[in-house]
Scaffold this motif. Structure first.
Motif, PDB file in Angstrom:
ATOM      1  N   GLN A   1       0.830  -1.204   0.000  1.00  0.00           N
ATOM      2  CA  GLN A   1       0.000   0.000   0.000  1.00  0.00           C
ATOM      3  C   GLN A   1       0.871   1.263   0.000  1.00  0.00           C
ATOM      4  OE1 GLN A   1      -3.027  -1.044  -0.056  1.00  0.00           O
ATOM      5  NE2 GLN A   1      -4.362   0.723   0.273  1.00  0.00           N
ATOM      6  N   THR A   2       1.863   1.269   0.869  1.00  0.00           N
ATOM      7  CA  THR A   2       2.752   2.431   0.964  1.00  0.00           C
ATOM      8  C   THR A   2       3.453   2.689  -0.358  1.00  0.00           C
ATOM      9  OG1 THR A   2       3.184   1.573   3.164  1.00  0.00           O
ATOM     10  CG2 THR A   2       4.438   3.497   2.476  1.00  0.00           C
ATOM     11  N   LEU A   3       3.981   1.586  -0.958  1.00  0.00           N
ATOM     12  CA  LEU A   3       4.670   1.729  -2.243  1.00  0.00           C
ATOM     13  C   LEU A   3       3.720   2.244  -3.304  1.00  0.00           C
ATOM     14  CD1 LEU A   3       7.041  -1.298  -2.795  1.00  0.00           C
ATOM     15  CD2 LEU A   3       7.584   1.115  -2.916  1.00  0.00           C
ATOM     16  N   PHE A   4       2.471   1.753  -3.283  1.00  0.00           N
ATOM     17  CA  PHE A   4       1.508   2.214  -4.292  1.00  0.00           C
ATOM     18  C   PHE A   4       1.297   3.711  -4.186  1.00  0.00           C
ATOM     19  CE2 PHE A   4      -2.809   3.345  -5.501  1.00  0.00           C
ATOM     20  CZ  PHE A   4      -2.778   2.962  -6.818  1.00  0.00           C
ATOM     21  N   TRP A   5       1.110   4.212  -2.963  1.00  0.00           N
ATOM     22  CA  TRP A   5       0.882   5.664  -2.824  1.00  0.00           C
ATOM     23  C   TRP A   5       2.112   6.452  -3.200  1.00  0.00           C
ATOM     24  CZ3 TRP A   5      -3.717   7.102  -3.255  1.00  0.00           C
ATOM     25  CH2 TRP A   5      -4.759   6.330  -2.745  1.00  0.00           C
ATOM     26  N   PHE A   6       3.301   5.867  -2.927  1.00  0.00           N
ATOM     27  CA  PHE A   6       4.534   6.526  -3.336  1.00  0.00           C
ATOM     28  C   PHE A   6       4.558   6.701  -4.848  1.00  0.00           C
ATOM     29  CE2 PHE A   6       8.933   5.868  -4.852  1.00  0.00           C
ATOM     30  CZ  PHE A   6       9.487   7.042  -4.375  1.00  0.00           C
ATOM     31  N   PHE A   7       4.243   5.615  -5.590  1.00  0.00           N
ATOM     32  CA  PHE A   7       4.288   5.712  -7.050  1.00  0.00           C
ATOM     33  C   PHE A   7       3.148   6.570  -7.588  1.00  0.00           C
ATOM     34  CE2 PHE A   7       6.948   1.826  -6.815  1.00  0.00           C
ATOM     35  CZ  PHE A   7       8.048   2.379  -7.435  1.00  0.00           C
ATOM     36  N   PHE A   8       2.010   6.536  -6.885  1.00  0.00           N
ATOM     37  CA  PHE A   8       0.889   7.415  -7.231  1.00  0.00           C
ATOM     38  C   PHE A   8       1.358   8.870  -7.238  1.00  0.00           C
ATOM     39  CE2 PHE A   8      -2.918   9.838  -6.388  1.00  0.00           C
ATOM     40  CZ  PHE A   8      -3.959   9.114  -6.930  1.00  0.00           C
ATOM     41  N   ALA A   9       1.999   9.281  -6.123  1.00  0.00           N
ATOM     42  CA  ALA A   9       2.452  10.678  -6.008  1.00  0.00           C
ATOM     43  C   ALA A   9       3.569  10.972  -7.003  1.00  0.00           C
ATOM     44  CB  ALA A   9       2.916  10.945  -4.586  1.00  0.00           C
ATOM     45  N   MET A  10       4.474  10.004  -7.178  1.00  0.00           N
ATOM     46  CA  MET A  10       5.608  10.225  -8.082  1.00  0.00           C
ATOM     47  C   MET A  10       5.146  10.408  -9.518  1.00  0.00           C
ATOM     48  SD  MET A  10       8.839  10.208  -7.144  1.00  0.00           S
ATOM     49  CE  MET A  10       9.884   9.246  -8.199  1.00  0.00           C
ATOM     50  N   THR A  11       4.186   9.582  -9.943  1.00  0.00           N
ATOM     51  CA  THR A  11       3.699   9.685 -11.318  1.00  0.00           C
ATOM     52  C   THR A  11       3.140  11.071 -11.584  1.00  0.00           C
ATOM     53  OG1 THR A  11       3.033   7.395 -11.073  1.00  0.00           O
ATOM     54  CG2 THR A  11       2.290   8.525 -13.036  1.00  0.00           C
ATOM     55  N   ILE A  12       2.249  11.508 -10.677  1.00  0.00           N
ATOM     56  CA  ILE A  12       1.584  12.791 -10.908  1.00  0.00           C
ATOM     57  C   ILE A  12       2.577  13.943 -10.786  1.00  0.00           C
ATOM     58  CG2 ILE A  12      -0.168  14.328  -9.970  1.00  0.00           C
ATOM     59  CD1 ILE A  12      -1.690  11.722  -9.231  1.00  0.00           C
ATOM     60  N   GLY A  13       3.449  13.876  -9.755  1.00  0.00           N
ATOM     61  CA  GLY A  13       4.406  14.958  -9.562  1.00  0.00           C
ATOM     62  C   GLY A  13       5.352  15.108 -10.731  1.00  0.00           C
ATOM     63  N   SER A  14       5.901  13.984 -11.206  1.00  0.00           N
ATOM     64  CA  SER A  14       6.858  14.087 -12.309  1.00  0.00           C
ATOM     65  C   SER A  14       6.144  14.518 -13.592  1.00  0.00           C
ATOM     66  CB  SER A  14       7.580  12.764 -12.509  1.00  0.00           C
ATOM     67  OG  SER A  14       6.674  11.737 -12.741  1.00  0.00           O
ATOM     68  N   ALA A  15       4.880  14.101 -13.786  1.00  0.00           N
ATOM     69  CA  ALA A  15       4.151  14.528 -14.979  1.00  0.00           C
ATOM     70  C   ALA A  15       3.916  16.034 -14.949  1.00  0.00           C
ATOM     71  CB  ALA A  15       2.833  13.781 -15.091  1.00  0.00           C
ATOM     72  N   VAL A  16       3.646  16.576 -13.745  1.00  0.00           N
ATOM     73  CA  VAL A  16       3.487  18.029 -13.624  1.00  0.00           C
ATOM     74  C   VAL A  16       4.776  18.733 -14.034  1.00  0.00           C
ATOM     75  CG1 VAL A  16       3.184  19.908 -11.975  1.00  0.00           C
ATOM     76  CG2 VAL A  16       1.676  17.952 -11.895  1.00  0.00           C
ATOM     77  N   PHE A  17       5.926  18.165 -13.612  1.00  0.00           N
ATOM     78  CA  PHE A  17       7.200  18.781 -13.985  1.00  0.00           C
ATOM     79  C   PHE A  17       7.441  18.683 -15.495  1.00  0.00           C
ATOM     80  CE2 PHE A  17       8.507  18.460  -9.474  1.00  0.00           C
ATOM     81  CZ  PHE A  17       8.827  19.785  -9.313  1.00  0.00           C
ATOM     82  N   VAL A  18       7.050  17.553 -16.108  1.00  0.00           N
ATOM     83  CA  VAL A  18       7.218  17.418 -17.562  1.00  0.00           C
ATOM     84  C   VAL A  18       6.534  18.578 -18.268  1.00  0.00           C
ATOM     85  CG1 VAL A  18       6.619  16.023 -19.583  1.00  0.00           C
ATOM     86  CG2 VAL A  18       7.387  14.909 -17.519  1.00  0.00           C
ATOM     87  N   VAL A  19       5.357  18.950 -17.763  1.00  0.00           N
ATOM     88  CA  VAL A  19       4.549  19.951 -18.453  1.00  0.00           C
ATOM     89  C   VAL A  19       5.014  21.367 -18.127  1.00  0.00           C
ATOM     90  CG1 VAL A  19       2.203  20.818 -18.654  1.00  0.00           C
ATOM     91  CG2 VAL A  19       2.605  18.401 -18.557  1.00  0.00           C
ATOM     92  N   THR A  20       5.514  21.598 -16.892  1.00  0.00           N
ATOM     93  CA  THR A  20       5.767  22.981 -16.487  1.00  0.00           C
ATOM     94  C   THR A  20       7.219  23.396 -16.590  1.00  0.00           C
ATOM     95  OG1 THR A  20       5.917  22.210 -14.222  1.00  0.00           O
ATOM     96  CG2 THR A  20       3.813  23.125 -14.931  1.00  0.00           C
ATOM     97  N   VAL A  21       8.164  22.467 -16.556  1.00  0.00           N
ATOM     98  CA  VAL A  21       9.568  22.839 -16.473  1.00  0.00           C
ATOM     99  C   VAL A  21       9.991  23.561 -17.753  1.00  0.00           C
ATOM    100  CG1 VAL A  21      11.316  21.214 -17.298  1.00  0.00           C
ATOM    101  CG2 VAL A  21      11.150  21.739 -14.882  1.00  0.00           C
ATOM    102  N   ARG A  22      10.887  24.560 -17.620  1.00  0.00           N
ATOM    103  CA  ARG A  22      11.243  25.392 -18.761  1.00  0.00           C
ATOM    104  C   ARG A  22      12.253  24.723 -19.688  1.00  0.00           C
ATOM    105  NH1 ARG A  22      10.556  30.973 -18.310  1.00  0.00           N
ATOM    106  NH2 ARG A  22       8.410  31.336 -17.719  1.00  0.00           N
TER     107      ARG A  22
END
Lengths: 100, 171
Positions: free
Chosen positions: B5-26
């Protein structure tokens, strides 16, 4: 770890991909947005096949999706390279020769 | 809360966070590396869904193939122009509204639907052999079609990028 959690990840990836496609000023960034969208679709397929039909049909479709994404990326980049040779830019706003 | 469960939430947050960076980073190269993390995290989510072969394929094809192609494209085309991506404010706002509306609609659809999920999740000792059998049986025609599509894409990519050969040189 319910079906909804995977669908939430998927819709967030999809929206971010659409945002990237709409805002970015560089064709390669647009390709990255398209890859995010394709990944969200594949994740949806696998999640549905895991939770609802409980077989590998969705995984097969995701597999074909990955293959088509690879073909798409290759053609996309070759088009980008020839656009760059022609215009010295890959900004979609500047490559508007066909515009009337 | 157990480890899975812990690992799942870790990857849940990582997926969304890194995708946000893909879109916003200059910086374009940074965006490509954030995309790599997103793709790895999606592969990890495939493992949670018991799709081990698909997770391996995701890493090999996306991270090993498509991402290298993307970086190659970045390096080839960023000679004169700067890597920084400036955004126009008006376009940014309208696109933001469109994507947030899309997100809200899809979120409501997922939320309101009564998903008829099975009691237990799909489980298997390993999907590789069953995927191989499915490719050679039920999915034989799509498999052949996709191989022809790949061949056409390969030839087409070479044809588009190659330099024009002048008539007198060819003769």
């Amino acid at each position: 770890m319910r079906l909804e959690h995977y669908l939430y990840i998927s819709i967030i990836l999809f929206s971010l991909g659409v945002f990237a496609v709409l805002t970015r000023r560089n064709a390669i960034s647009i390709l990255m947005g398209v890859e995010l969208i394709l990944n969200s679709c594949n994740l949806n397929f696998v999640a549905f096949s895991s939770f609802i039909t409980r077989d590998i049909t969705g995984q097969m479709i995701a597999l074909f999706g990955i293959v088509l994404a690879a073909a798409e990326a290759a053609v996309f980049l070759s088009i980008i390279l020839s656009i760059y040779n022609e215009f010295s830019s890959i900004n979609p706003d500047q490559t508007d020769t066909l515009k009337g | 809360m157990d480890w899975t469960q812990t690992l799942f939430w870790f990857f849940f947050a990582m997926t969304i966070g890194s995708a946000v960076f893909v879109v916003t980073v200059r910086n374009l190269v940074h965006a490509a590396f954030w995309l790599m993390i997103t793709l790895f995290c999606v592969a990890a989510l495939y493992v949670f869904l018991k799709a081990d072969f698909l997770a391996a394929t995701q890493v090999v094809v996306y991270v090993g193939g498509i991402l290298v192609l993307v970086l190659f494209g970045v390096m080839m085309t960023s000679g004169k122009l700067d890597l920084n991506l400036k955004l126009e404010r008006g376009q940014m706002i309208s696109s933001g509204i469109i994507s947030i509306a899309l997100l809200a609609i899809l979120f409501l659809i997922v939320r309101r639907t009564n998903w008829q999920t099975a009691e237990t999740q799909f489980d298997s000792e390993g999907t590789t052999s069953s995927i191989g059998e499915a490719i050679m049986g039920e999915f034989l025609l799509p498999f052949e079609v996709v191989s022809i599509v790949l061949l056409i894409a390969l030839i087409g990519a070479v044809l588009i990028t190659r330099k024009e050969v002048k008539k007198e040189d060819a003769a």
